[in-house]
Design a protein around this motif. Structure first.
Motif, PDB file in Angstrom:
ATOM      1  N   ALA A 229      12.300 -69.922 -98.957  1.00  0.00           N
ATOM      2  CA  ALA A 229      13.429 -69.776 -97.375  1.00  0.00           C
ATOM      3  C   ALA A 229      12.257 -68.699 -96.032  1.00  0.00           C
ATOM      4  CB  ALA A 229      14.684 -68.954 -97.293  1.00  0.00           C
ATOM      5  N   LEU A 230      11.735 -68.037 -96.737  1.00  0.00           N
ATOM      6  CA  LEU A 230      10.381 -67.633 -95.756  1.00  0.00           C
ATOM      7  C   LEU A 230       9.350 -68.353 -95.132  1.00  0.00           C
ATOM      8  CD1 LEU A 230       9.280 -64.467 -97.910  1.00  0.00           C
ATOM      9  CD2 LEU A 230      10.670 -64.658 -95.493  1.00  0.00           C
ATOM     10  N   MET A 231       9.069 -69.369 -95.957  1.00  0.00           N
ATOM     11  CA  MET A 231       8.147 -70.790 -95.250  1.00  0.00           C
ATOM     12  C   MET A 231       8.918 -71.457 -94.554  1.00  0.00           C
ATOM     13  SD  MET A 231       5.924 -71.836 -99.113  1.00  0.00           S
ATOM     14  CE  MET A 231       6.893 -72.387-100.097  1.00  0.00           C
ATOM     15  N   ALA A 232      10.073 -71.938 -94.479  1.00  0.00           N
ATOM     16  CA  ALA A 232      11.197 -72.061 -93.958  1.00  0.00           C
ATOM     17  C   ALA A 232      10.879 -71.784 -93.031  1.00  0.00           C
ATOM     18  CB  ALA A 232      12.239 -72.573 -94.674  1.00  0.00           C
ATOM     19  N   LEU A 233      11.243 -70.477 -92.689  1.00  0.00           N
ATOM     20  CA  LEU A 233      11.387 -70.244 -91.048  1.00  0.00           C
ATOM     21  C   LEU A 233       9.322 -70.083 -90.593  1.00  0.00           C
ATOM     22  CD1 LEU A 233      13.113 -66.674 -91.909  1.00  0.00           C
ATOM     23  CD2 LEU A 233      13.815 -68.441 -91.139  1.00  0.00           C
ATOM     24  N   VAL A 234       8.644 -69.834 -91.210  1.00  0.00           N
ATOM     25  CA  VAL A 234       7.426 -69.879 -91.260  1.00  0.00           C
ATOM     26  C   VAL A 234       7.118 -71.489 -90.624  1.00  0.00           C
ATOM     27  CG1 VAL A 234       5.254 -70.187 -90.961  1.00  0.00           C
ATOM     28  CG2 VAL A 234       6.894 -68.571 -92.646  1.00  0.00           C
ATOM     29  N   ALA A 235       8.108 -72.585 -91.494  1.00  0.00           N
ATOM     30  CA  ALA A 235       7.855 -73.908 -90.559  1.00  0.00           C
ATOM     31  C   ALA A 235       8.787 -73.891 -88.794  1.00  0.00           C
ATOM     32  CB  ALA A 235       8.881 -75.004 -91.570  1.00  0.00           C
ATOM     33  N   VAL A 236       9.789 -73.820 -88.691  1.00  0.00           N
ATOM     34  CA  VAL A 236      10.033 -73.459 -86.974  1.00  0.00           C
ATOM     35  C   VAL A 236       9.543 -73.058 -85.965  1.00  0.00           C
ATOM     36  CG1 VAL A 236      12.214 -74.791 -88.359  1.00  0.00           C
ATOM     37  CG2 VAL A 236      11.881 -72.117 -87.873  1.00  0.00           C
ATOM     38  N   GLY A 237       8.692 -72.046 -86.691  1.00  0.00           N
ATOM     39  CA  GLY A 237       7.745 -71.010 -85.637  1.00  0.00           C
ATOM     40  C   GLY A 237       8.628 -69.691 -85.177  1.00  0.00           C
ATOM     41  N   LEU A 238       8.994 -69.769 -86.399  1.00  0.00           N
ATOM     42  CA  LEU A 238       9.524 -67.867 -86.121  1.00  0.00           C
ATOM     43  C   LEU A 238       8.361 -66.895 -86.195  1.00  0.00           C
ATOM     44  CD1 LEU A 238      12.922 -68.667 -86.917  1.00  0.00           C
ATOM     45  CD2 LEU A 238      12.191 -68.784 -84.756  1.00  0.00           C
ATOM     46  N   GLY A 239       7.673 -67.633 -87.470  1.00  0.00           N
ATOM     47  CA  GLY A 239       6.616 -65.922 -87.261  1.00  0.00           C
ATOM     48  C   GLY A 239       5.434 -67.076 -88.404  1.00  0.00           C
ATOM     49  N   VAL A 240       5.050 -65.504 -89.199  1.00  0.00           N
ATOM     50  CA  VAL A 240       4.285 -65.671 -90.536  1.00  0.00           C
ATOM     51  C   VAL A 240       4.666 -65.584 -91.745  1.00  0.00           C
ATOM     52  CG1 VAL A 240       1.987 -66.275 -88.707  1.00  0.00           C
ATOM     53  CG2 VAL A 240       2.446 -63.855 -89.821  1.00  0.00           C
ATOM     54  N   SER A 241       4.304 -65.234 -92.563  1.00  0.00           N
ATOM     55  CA  SER A 241       4.034 -64.581 -93.688  1.00  0.00           C
ATOM     56  C   SER A 241       3.123 -64.443 -94.778  1.00  0.00           C
ATOM     57  CB  SER A 241       5.498 -65.964 -94.472  1.00  0.00           C
ATOM     58  OG  SER A 241       6.351 -65.191 -95.538  1.00  0.00           O
ATOM     59  N   LEU A 242       2.846 -63.894 -95.587  1.00  0.00           N
ATOM     60  CA  LEU A 242       2.205 -63.766 -97.084  1.00  0.00           C
ATOM     61  C   LEU A 242       3.395 -64.138 -98.216  1.00  0.00           C
ATOM     62  CD1 LEU A 242       0.718 -60.645 -96.166  1.00  0.00           C
ATOM     63  CD2 LEU A 242       0.064 -63.106 -96.130  1.00  0.00           C
ATOM     64  N   VAL A 243       3.232 -65.585 -98.603  1.00  0.00           N
ATOM     65  CA  VAL A 243       3.247 -65.834 -99.643  1.00  0.00           C
ATOM     66  C   VAL A 243       2.641 -65.874-101.082  1.00  0.00           C
ATOM     67  CG1 VAL A 243       4.938 -67.283 -98.212  1.00  0.00           C
ATOM     68  CG2 VAL A 243       3.198 -68.138 -99.269  1.00  0.00           C
ATOM     69  N   PRO A 244       2.797 -66.386-102.116  1.00  0.00           N
ATOM     70  CA  PRO A 244       2.250 -66.814-103.722  1.00  0.00           C
ATOM     71  C   PRO A 244       1.158 -67.932-103.282  1.00  0.00           C
ATOM     72  CG  PRO A 244       3.846 -65.426-104.583  1.00  0.00           C
ATOM     73  CD  PRO A 244       4.462 -66.278-102.812  1.00  0.00           C
ATOM     74  N   ALA A 245      -0.024 -67.839-103.801  1.00  0.00           N
ATOM     75  CA  ALA A 245      -0.593 -68.974-103.326  1.00  0.00           C
ATOM     76  C   ALA A 245      -0.245 -70.495-103.991  1.00  0.00           C
ATOM     77  CB  ALA A 245      -2.001 -69.135-104.136  1.00  0.00           C
TER      78      ALA A 245
END
Length: 316
Positions: A229-245
């Protein structure tokens, strides 16, 4: 009620049609064999054999009993084998919990190991966040979990199975996409897609510690409990995130990644390792065997020996 030894005696005589040969086959003398047949006939109130000085023949009642006796003996043997396999962990059922990322990065290896070494063990898979897995382990609702260390839980043991780290997830075309890495300070002030403090407390605390290492706080714009879900939010340009490699392998289109860089000591903070965990009081032999063969299959993790009794680190 007739016994298995009586049925075995009957089948041996019925197949050999000779009491002496049947006794030899059963490694016994003829008198006790005859006694078992007599007891069986008394129990069934039926004559099973006709005997003369020259031959032994089945009666009509014996003809009816023979196929049923064979089935009962076969069922007895198969039951004995199945119970033995369950008691040794070579058969049975194991409920496996896993996080969304572990489902992509660790679970396939676990399934492959089980298929190779424990083909008669059935795995029941349940996706859940780490804290819910710990609760399920303690309550006995799952047998093993693939999770990240959220808190120390009395009675729960664990073993490191995959080292991991956080990377920066950025929307495609973001100015920080350089291929050279991103300083933690460069994320200060940017809208951050952040983890829930309940379902994803481990990652929430880790991100806060990383920002604290440079004396800053994140600007939280959106909150989610699951990494996809966090990466989906990043994909639409809402911001950045820190996720596991390890999440990079199933990122949606439009998300790119940079390594997280920073001051000395950052790498000591930046780890989001995956553990296999279990309740030490578990009485499921198949779960124990699965855990053992999986850990044995992972002789090292990036060159470091895996301690079998490694415990979950304490929450900071």
């Amino acid at each position: 009620m007739f016994s298995l030894i009586q049925l075995e005696s009957f089948v041996a005589v019925a197949e050999e049609l000779h009491f002496g040969a049947a006794a030899e086959r059963l490694n016994m003398t003829q008198p006790p064999l005859s006694r078992q047949i007599q007891l069986l006939e008394r129990e069934l109130s039926a004559k099973l054999f006709t005997r003369t000085s020259r031959n032994v023949q089945l009666t009509a009642a014996g003809e009816v009993l023979l196929p049923n006796a064979r089935r009962l003996l076969d069922l007895s043997r198969r039951t004995s084998i199945e119970v033995s396999r369950v008691s040794t962990g070579d058969s049975g059922s194991v409920v496996v919990g896993y996080t969304s990322v572990a489902g992509q990065s660790v679970l396939p290896a676990l399934l492959s190991t089980a298929a190779r070494h424990l083909p008669d063990v059935t795995l029941v898979l349940r996706e859940a966040v780490s804290i819910d897995q710990l609760d399920a382990l303690s309550s006995g609702n799952i047998d093993v979990g693939l999770l990240r260390p959220v808190v120390t839980r009395p009675g729960v043991q664990s073993c490191l199975v995959k080292k991991d780290r956080l990377v920066v997830a950025l929307p495609s075309g973001h100015h920080l996409v350089t291929g050279k890495g991103v300083l933690i300070k460069e994320l200060v002030g940017l809208p951050l897609m952040m983890y829930s403090t309940n379902e994803a407390r481990y990652f929430y605390d880790l991100v806060i510690r990383l920002f604290d290492s440079v004396g800053s706080k994140p600007t939280i714009a959106q909150i989610a409990s699951q990494i996809p879900a966090l990466m989906a939010l990043v994909a639409v340009g809402l911001g950045v995130s820190l996720v596991p490699a390890s999440a990079m392998d199933f990122a949606p289109p439009g998300v790119v990644f940079e390594e997280l860089t920073g001051p000395d000591g950052l790498q000591d903070l930046n780890h989001s390792d995956i553990f296999i965990a279990w309740e030490e009081g578990s009485v499921n032999p198949a779960a124990q065997r699965l855990r053992e063969v999986f850990i044995e299959s992972l002789e090292t993790v990036e060159g470091s020996s895996i301690p079998e009794n490694a415990s979950l680190p304490k929450k900071s």
